[in-house]
Design an enzyme around this catalytic site. Sequence first.
Site, PDB file in Angstrom:
ATOM      1  N   SER A  52     -55.954 -24.599  22.218  1.00  0.00           N
ATOM      2  CA  SER A  52     -56.331 -24.764  23.626  1.00  0.00           C
ATOM      3  C   SER A  52     -55.234 -24.200  24.519  1.00  0.00           C
ATOM      4  O   SER A  52     -54.041 -24.406  24.263  1.00  0.00           O
ATOM      5  CB  SER A  52     -56.536 -26.240  23.958  1.00  0.00           C
ATOM      6  OG  SER A  52     -57.560 -26.780  23.174  1.00  0.00           O
ATOM      7  N   GLY A  93     -54.581 -27.730  29.812  1.00  0.00           N
ATOM      8  CA  GLY A  93     -54.247 -29.128  30.126  1.00  0.00           C
ATOM      9  C   GLY A  93     -55.226 -30.127  29.532  1.00  0.00           C
ATOM     10  O   GLY A  93     -55.565 -31.119  30.171  1.00  0.00           O
ATOM     11  N   ASP A 126     -58.059 -36.885  27.106  1.00  0.00           N
ATOM     12  CA  ASP A 126     -58.414 -35.580  26.544  1.00  0.00           C
ATOM     13  C   ASP A 126     -59.861 -35.266  26.918  1.00  0.00           C
ATOM     14  O   ASP A 126     -60.773 -35.989  26.506  1.00  0.00           O
ATOM     15  CB  ASP A 126     -58.235 -35.628  25.018  1.00  0.00           C
ATOM     16  CG  ASP A 126     -58.298 -34.254  24.377  1.00  0.00           C
ATOM     17  OD1 ASP A 126     -58.794 -33.308  25.018  1.00  0.00           O
ATOM     18  OD2 ASP A 126     -57.831 -34.127  23.225  1.00  0.00           O
ATOM     19  N   ARG A 128     -61.351 -32.274  26.329  1.00  0.00           N
ATOM     20  CA  ARG A 128     -61.784 -31.028  25.696  1.00  0.00           C
ATOM     21  C   ARG A 128     -63.101 -31.143  24.945  1.00  0.00           C
ATOM     22  O   ARG A 128     -63.419 -32.185  24.385  1.00  0.00           O
ATOM     23  CB  ARG A 128     -60.700 -30.539  24.720  1.00  0.00           C
ATOM     24  CG  ARG A 128     -59.533 -29.918  25.437  1.00  0.00           C
ATOM     25  CD  ARG A 128     -58.440 -29.551  24.488  1.00  0.00           C
ATOM     26  NE  ARG A 128     -57.814 -30.712  23.890  1.00  0.00           N
ATOM     27  CZ  ARG A 128     -56.883 -30.652  22.976  1.00  0.00           C
ATOM     28  NH1 ARG A 128     -56.492 -29.489  22.524  1.00  0.00           N
ATOM     29  NH2 ARG A 128     -56.346 -31.749  22.494  1.00  0.00           N
TER      30      ARG A 128
END
EC number: 3.5.4.25
Length: 208
Positions: A52, A93, A126, A128
Amino acid sequence: MSVVFVASSLLPTPFAVFTMHGFLDEETGIEHVALTLGDVANGEAVLGRMHSECLTGDALFSLRCDCGFQLEAAMKAIAKEGRGILLYLRQEGRGIGLLNKIRAYSLQDKGADTVEANEQLGFPADMRQYDMCLPMLNHLGINAIQLMTNNPKKIAALKALGINVVERKPIEFGKNRYNQNYLATKAGKMGHLFGLQHQQEKSEDNTR
Ligand SMILES: Nc1nc2c(ncn2[C@@H]2O[C@H](COP(=O)(O)OP(=O)(O)OP(=O)(O)O)[C@@H](O)[C@H]2O)c(=O)[nH]1
Ligand SMILES: [Zn+2]
């Protein structure tokens, strides 16, 4: 999610001459990149990293995290193997974006850990998603991966998408005095698996 292939080119690096493949998420306009080396579509499991984006670590040499070191180590490992895949996922991020990450760093400068800082800003620890990995891997003809990661949630997310993660390969690099708390929080609060890497790999290259 509609992620489409756009173009490929060579990408010479200090480690190997990779082939770079550009993809576009047509819904969000986000551009993702894959680097491949060797014949990745021959049906055998491929050494891989789903990385990422971390502008500060990957491009600006930040010591606040381990991202840049992991990126370099992954590219070197693929070069050594002569075959592999790196997906460079544009979710800076952990999905909150660069400016919010700087806001989070500001809170961390005042004592918050990486999880608390995200939460104080109103974000989960998180954010993602890994959905984009599937069309990218499908396009490249890859169906089984030996994944370089310390993050069990990443493995679970990829498996949930139907990606066949046949093995986890630890990737512990870049430990330094500025990211001690960051790595401790990853291990303590986010379940990252540290301390399992072979001593030999550790001593190989811990700093750039
Ligand atoms: N919100 C936030 N994001 C961070 C911070 N430090 C690093 N990041 C982001 O964390 C992500 C790290 O990505 P990866 O290295 O692919 O994944 P990982 O979850 O650390 O797992 P590994 O595969 O073990 O490296 C990147 O998107 C970074 O920008 C932080 O303090 N706060
Ligand atoms: Zn980072």
